[in-house]
Design an enzyme around this catalytic site. Sequence first.
Site, PDB file in Angstrom:
ATOM      1  N   GLY A   1     102.518 -53.160-104.414  1.00  0.00           N
ATOM      2  CA  GLY A   1     101.606 -52.125-104.927  1.00  0.00           C
ATOM      3  C   GLY A   1     102.075 -50.732-104.572  1.00  0.00           C
TER       4      GLY A   1
ATOM      5  N   VAL B   1     101.472 -59.866-107.994  1.00  0.00           N
ATOM      6  CA  VAL B   1     101.411 -60.550-106.698  1.00  0.00           C
ATOM      7  C   VAL B   1     100.481 -61.764-106.687  1.00  0.00           C
ATOM      8  CG1 VAL B   1     102.098 -58.578-105.270  1.00  0.00           C
ATOM      9  CG2 VAL B   1      99.665 -58.935-105.796  1.00  0.00           C
TER      10      VAL B   1
ATOM     11  N   ASN C   1     100.276 -54.585 -99.567  1.00  0.00           N
ATOM     12  CA  ASN C   1      99.380 -53.453 -99.820  1.00  0.00           C
ATOM     13  C   ASN C   1      98.634 -53.567-101.149  1.00  0.00           C
ATOM     14  OD1 ASN C   1      98.642 -50.338 -99.831  1.00  0.00           O
ATOM     15  ND2 ASN C   1      99.766 -50.742-101.724  1.00  0.00           N
TER      16      ASN C   1
ATOM     17  N   TYR D   1      85.421 -58.085-102.529  1.00  0.00           N
ATOM     18  CA  TYR D   1      86.442 -57.263-101.866  1.00  0.00           C
ATOM     19  C   TYR D   1      86.386 -57.450-100.347  1.00  0.00           C
ATOM     20  CZ  TYR D   1      89.077 -52.984-100.721  1.00  0.00           C
ATOM     21  OH  TYR D   1      89.983 -52.080-100.239  1.00  0.00           O
TER      22      TYR D   1
ATOM     23  N   ALA E   1      85.121 -59.941 -98.661  1.00  0.00           N
ATOM     24  CA  ALA E   1      85.539 -61.313 -98.317  1.00  0.00           C
ATOM     25  C   ALA E   1      87.062 -61.421 -98.353  1.00  0.00           C
ATOM     26  CB  ALA E   1      84.904 -62.317 -99.283  1.00  0.00           C
TER      27      ALA E   1
ATOM     28  N   LYS F   1      89.245 -59.057 -97.824  1.00  0.00           N
ATOM     29  CA  LYS F   1      89.879 -58.316 -96.727  1.00  0.00           C
ATOM     30  C   LYS F   1      89.618 -58.993 -95.375  1.00  0.00           C
ATOM     31  CE  LYS F   1      91.763 -55.068 -99.229  1.00  0.00           C
ATOM     32  NZ  LYS F   1      93.229 -54.983 -99.358  1.00  0.00           N
TER      33      LYS F   1
END
Length: 249
Positions: free
Chosen positions: A13, A64, A90, A155, A157, A159
């Site tokens: 990214g 990815v 990233n 999001y 969850a 991370k």
Amino acid sequence: MTIMSGRVAMVTGSTSGIGRVIALELARLGAVPVVVSIEGAKIPETLEELRAVAPAAEGFEADVSSQASVEAAMDQTLAKFGRLDILVNNAGITRDNLVMRMKDAEWDQVLAINLTSVFYMTRLALKPMLKARYGRIVNIASVVGLTGNPGQANYSASKAGVMGLTKSTAREVASRGITANCVAPGFIATAMTHRLNPKAQEAILSQIPMGEMGSPQDVANAVAFLASEEARYITGETLNVNGGMYMGF
Ligand code: NAD
């Protein structure tokens, strides 16, 4: 910080936002950055910027969340450089919605791009790193993986998952000269946060003791440290870069 010359550093990214600044910072420190991004059209201009600092910088278009796609990018990297010393996971997205309204696709896409991708990339990167008995893996998590955030169940969850994956990886490979750590940014001024409406931005600022959003460079500095020789005895850690918004213990 010790110069990273000779180190090959893949950053996912990295055609925009935080990832691009991370790639540039690692290049400044002497590493050869390898750009991996789904935004193929932006790779040439990103490489132009990076090659002004690191002439051997390379870039590959990849999604990815696709095992085949990242495998191709890793194969090409290893064919060209014969090594991978630093991996920075990233790439990430948000697809915000309240849990009750969240669509399966919003959940699945965020988990695939933010979490499953880190598993794919780590599994691939560990092969050359184990062979070399050296490696630095730095995963970009988020403050909301620690605190939760309404509208971001998928999001946060993803991370939180990244932090668990990082700790298990760190334990598995600690004896082989490989470290795995997270950087958990708070709110950083990038396209991701510019998309928030002014009211939401104001609410965020009121929660930050330093009273301002961070910059991509703030995150890149933390990543560069964890990717350096000096961080050799730090593994399984999450480094908060959030202006005091959340303080772990
Ligand atoms: P951004 O949207 O500016 O950049 C994200 C990058 O990821 C882009 O280059 C994009 O092309 C790439 N990407 C997206 N999906 C991809 C895929 N499937 N395959 C390959 N590349 C893909 O976002 P940013 O703010 O720079 O965020 C970077 C990271 O930092 C993310 O993991 C994000 O969750 C995390 N983060 C950002 C903030 C913030 O406030 N901006 C806060 C905490 C964490």
